[in-house]
Motif scaffolding. Sequence first.
Motif, PDB file in Angstrom:
ATOM      1  N   LEU A  98      67.561 -20.541  48.698  1.00 46.26           N
ATOM      2  CA  LEU A  98      68.214 -21.841  48.826  1.00 46.26           C
ATOM      3  C   LEU A  98      68.031 -22.647  47.543  1.00 46.26           C
ATOM      4  O   LEU A  98      66.915 -22.806  47.055  1.00 46.26           O
ATOM      5  CB  LEU A  98      67.630 -22.605  50.019  1.00 46.26           C
ATOM      6  N   LYS A  99      69.128 -23.166  47.011  1.00 40.91           N
ATOM      7  CA  LYS A  99      69.067 -23.891  45.742  1.00 40.91           C
ATOM      8  C   LYS A  99      68.325 -25.221  45.849  1.00 40.91           C
ATOM      9  O   LYS A  99      67.633 -25.634  44.937  1.00 40.91           O
ATOM     10  CB  LYS A  99      70.487 -24.132  45.219  1.00 40.91           C
ATOM     11  N   ASN A 100      68.499 -25.920  46.955  1.00 39.80           N
ATOM     12  CA  ASN A 100      67.891 -27.235  47.095  1.00 39.80           C
ATOM     13  C   ASN A 100      66.711 -27.233  48.059  1.00 39.80           C
ATOM     14  O   ASN A 100      66.439 -28.212  48.733  1.00 39.80           O
ATOM     15  CB  ASN A 100      68.951 -28.247  47.572  1.00 39.80           C
ATOM     16  N   LYS A 101      66.054 -26.125  48.144  1.00 39.38           N
ATOM     17  CA  LYS A 101      64.936 -25.994  49.054  1.00 39.38           C
ATOM     18  C   LYS A 101      63.738 -26.796  48.544  1.00 39.38           C
ATOM     19  O   LYS A 101      63.395 -26.728  47.373  1.00 39.38           O
ATOM     20  CB  LYS A 101      64.550 -24.509  49.172  1.00 39.38           C
ATOM     21  N   LYS A 102      63.083 -27.561  49.416  1.00 43.81           N
ATOM     22  CA  LYS A 102      61.961 -28.391  49.003  1.00 43.81           C
ATOM     23  C   LYS A 102      60.696 -27.570  48.776  1.00 43.81           C
ATOM     24  O   LYS A 102      59.886 -27.882  47.919  1.00 43.81           O
ATOM     25  CB  LYS A 102      61.711 -29.479  50.053  1.00 43.81           C
ATOM     26  N   TYR A 124      59.060 -23.962  47.795  1.00 44.34           N
ATOM     27  CA  TYR A 124      59.341 -22.687  47.135  1.00 44.34           C
ATOM     28  C   TYR A 124      58.135 -21.765  47.263  1.00 44.34           C
ATOM     29  O   TYR A 124      56.996 -22.212  47.143  1.00 44.34           O
ATOM     30  CB  TYR A 124      59.629 -22.894  45.644  1.00 44.34           C
ATOM     31  N   SER A 125      58.411 -20.488  47.478  1.00 45.50           N
ATOM     32  CA  SER A 125      57.329 -19.507  47.462  1.00 45.50           C
ATOM     33  C   SER A 125      57.056 -19.161  45.998  1.00 45.50           C
ATOM     34  O   SER A 125      57.909 -19.375  45.128  1.00 45.50           O
ATOM     35  CB  SER A 125      57.740 -18.247  48.224  1.00 45.50           C
ATOM     36  N   PRO A 126      55.883 -18.620  45.680  1.00 49.05           N
ATOM     37  CA  PRO A 126      55.599 -18.210  44.299  1.00 49.05           C
ATOM     38  C   PRO A 126      56.647 -17.235  43.767  1.00 49.05           C
ATOM     39  O   PRO A 126      57.037 -17.302  42.595  1.00 49.05           O
ATOM     40  CB  PRO A 126      54.218 -17.549  44.405  1.00 49.05           C
ATOM     41  N   GLU A 127      57.135 -16.333  44.639  1.00 48.03           N
ATOM     42  CA  GLU A 127      58.149 -15.360  44.220  1.00 48.03           C
ATOM     43  C   GLU A 127      59.444 -16.054  43.809  1.00 48.03           C
ATOM     44  O   GLU A 127      60.091 -15.672  42.826  1.00 48.03           O
ATOM     45  CB  GLU A 127      58.433 -14.362  45.343  1.00 48.03           C
ATOM     46  N   GLU A 128      59.830 -17.087  44.572  1.00 49.26           N
ATOM     47  CA  GLU A 128      61.062 -17.814  44.251  1.00 49.26           C
ATOM     48  C   GLU A 128      60.925 -18.580  42.938  1.00 49.26           C
ATOM     49  O   GLU A 128      61.861 -18.636  42.139  1.00 49.26           O
ATOM     50  CB  GLU A 128      61.412 -18.771  45.393  1.00 49.26           C
ATOM     51  N   LEU A 129      59.758 -19.167  42.711  1.00 51.72           N
ATOM     52  CA  LEU A 129      59.534 -19.900  41.465  1.00 51.72           C
ATOM     53  C   LEU A 129      59.623 -18.961  40.270  1.00 51.72           C
ATOM     54  O   LEU A 129      60.258 -19.286  39.258  1.00 51.72           O
ATOM     55  CB  LEU A 129      58.149 -20.566  41.501  1.00 51.72           C
ATOM     56  N   VAL A 130      59.007 -17.789  40.400  1.00 54.09           N
ATOM     57  CA  VAL A 130      59.052 -16.806  39.312  1.00 54.09           C
ATOM     58  C   VAL A 130      60.489 -16.348  39.077  1.00 54.09           C
ATOM     59  O   VAL A 130      60.933 -16.214  37.928  1.00 54.09           O
ATOM     60  CB  VAL A 130      58.148 -15.591  39.640  1.00 54.09           C
ATOM     61  N   THR A 131      61.236 -16.117  40.152  1.00 54.97           N
ATOM     62  CA  THR A 131      62.625 -15.671  40.029  1.00 54.97           C
ATOM     63  C   THR A 131      63.458 -16.675  39.254  1.00 54.97           C
ATOM     64  O   THR A 131      64.198 -16.319  38.328  1.00 54.97           O
ATOM     65  CB  THR A 131      63.248 -15.467  41.425  1.00 54.97           C
ATOM     66  N   VAL A 132      63.344 -17.949  39.613  1.00 58.00           N
ATOM     67  CA  VAL A 132      64.125 -19.000  38.947  1.00 58.00           C
ATOM     68  C   VAL A 132      63.786 -19.061  37.463  1.00 58.00           C
ATOM     69  O   VAL A 132      64.668 -19.106  36.598  1.00 58.00           O
ATOM     70  CB  VAL A 132      63.878 -20.371  39.605  1.00 58.00           C
ATOM     71  N   VAL A 166      63.644 -26.408  33.272  1.00 56.64           N
ATOM     72  CA  VAL A 166      63.800 -25.863  34.627  1.00 56.64           C
ATOM     73  C   VAL A 166      64.147 -27.011  35.570  1.00 56.64           C
ATOM     74  O   VAL A 166      63.850 -28.177  35.269  1.00 56.64           O
ATOM     75  CB  VAL A 166      62.514 -25.147  35.108  1.00 56.64           C
ATOM     76  N   PRO A 167      64.787 -26.721  36.697  1.00 56.95           N
ATOM     77  CA  PRO A 167      65.149 -27.778  37.648  1.00 56.95           C
ATOM     78  C   PRO A 167      63.930 -28.609  38.054  1.00 56.95           C
ATOM     79  O   PRO A 167      62.818 -28.091  38.167  1.00 56.95           O
ATOM     80  CB  PRO A 167      65.712 -26.991  38.841  1.00 56.95           C
ATOM     81  N   HIS A 168      64.168 -29.901  38.280  1.00 57.02           N
ATOM     82  CA  HIS A 168      63.066 -30.811  38.598  1.00 57.02           C
ATOM     83  C   HIS A 168      62.289 -30.356  39.838  1.00 57.02           C
ATOM     84  O   HIS A 168      61.053 -30.400  39.862  1.00 57.02           O
ATOM     85  CB  HIS A 168      63.620 -32.223  38.829  1.00 57.02           C
ATOM     86  N   GLY A 169      63.018 -29.918  40.861  1.00 59.88           N
ATOM     87  CA  GLY A 169      62.366 -29.477  42.096  1.00 59.88           C
ATOM     88  C   GLY A 169      61.452 -28.291  41.855  1.00 59.88           C
ATOM     89  O   GLY A 169      60.376 -28.176  42.465  1.00 59.88           O
TER      90      GLY A 169
END
Length: 201
Positions: free
Chosen positions: A127-131, A133-141, A158-161
């Motif tokens: 999810l792009k606007n997910k509040k 984030y899992s560590p895996e998602e942060l690394v992916t982005v 990187v995006p503010h969120g």
Amino acid sequence: MSMMNLKAGKMNKYTNEYLIEEVQRLAKRIGRTPRAKDFKHYNTASSRFGSWKNFIEAAGLPAHKARKTKTIYSRYELAKAAQEQALVLRRAPSSNEFKYTHIVYEYFSSWDEFIKFTRLKPKERILKNKKEYSPEELVTVVRVIEANLGRIPKVYEVPHGVSTAIRKQYGGWKSFLYREGFTEKAPTANKNIYKKKTLEN
């Protein structure tokens, strides 16, 4: 009879003519020169003729044309490409959707092994606007941004969120980069904290 003799006997039961006729039939059926992974007698043919390329030439089939897709040099570049596509699809790509699938099997024994390497979860939506984030998602982005920039991004790139989540989960940008393998340089003590203590004293 030993296992070696059994294996040799199995290979010898196919004549060169049989192997050539089989690969020619396969080429006609699929409409192109088969690759090694397409042919069930690949090991026998390559061993008998010295290499897969020699076998294809002996069968009178045209050589494989150079691929028009982007050249991939490493497992890491494959992972970055999958992570980038995942952000578009909002999920991990399937083997049928990924344009570099033909290269995946040169580095990994299975599609599942490759997806595990990318840290993507096949059944989990991104999810792009997910509040949260899992560590895996942060690394992916961050990996995707790194791939686009050609270097490790700065925190403001990187995006503010995402940067907020990184500070919350890792204590800071440099700590995140070090712990997730983006850099080998360990973070130093926070200078602002040092200044604050000096002023208090």
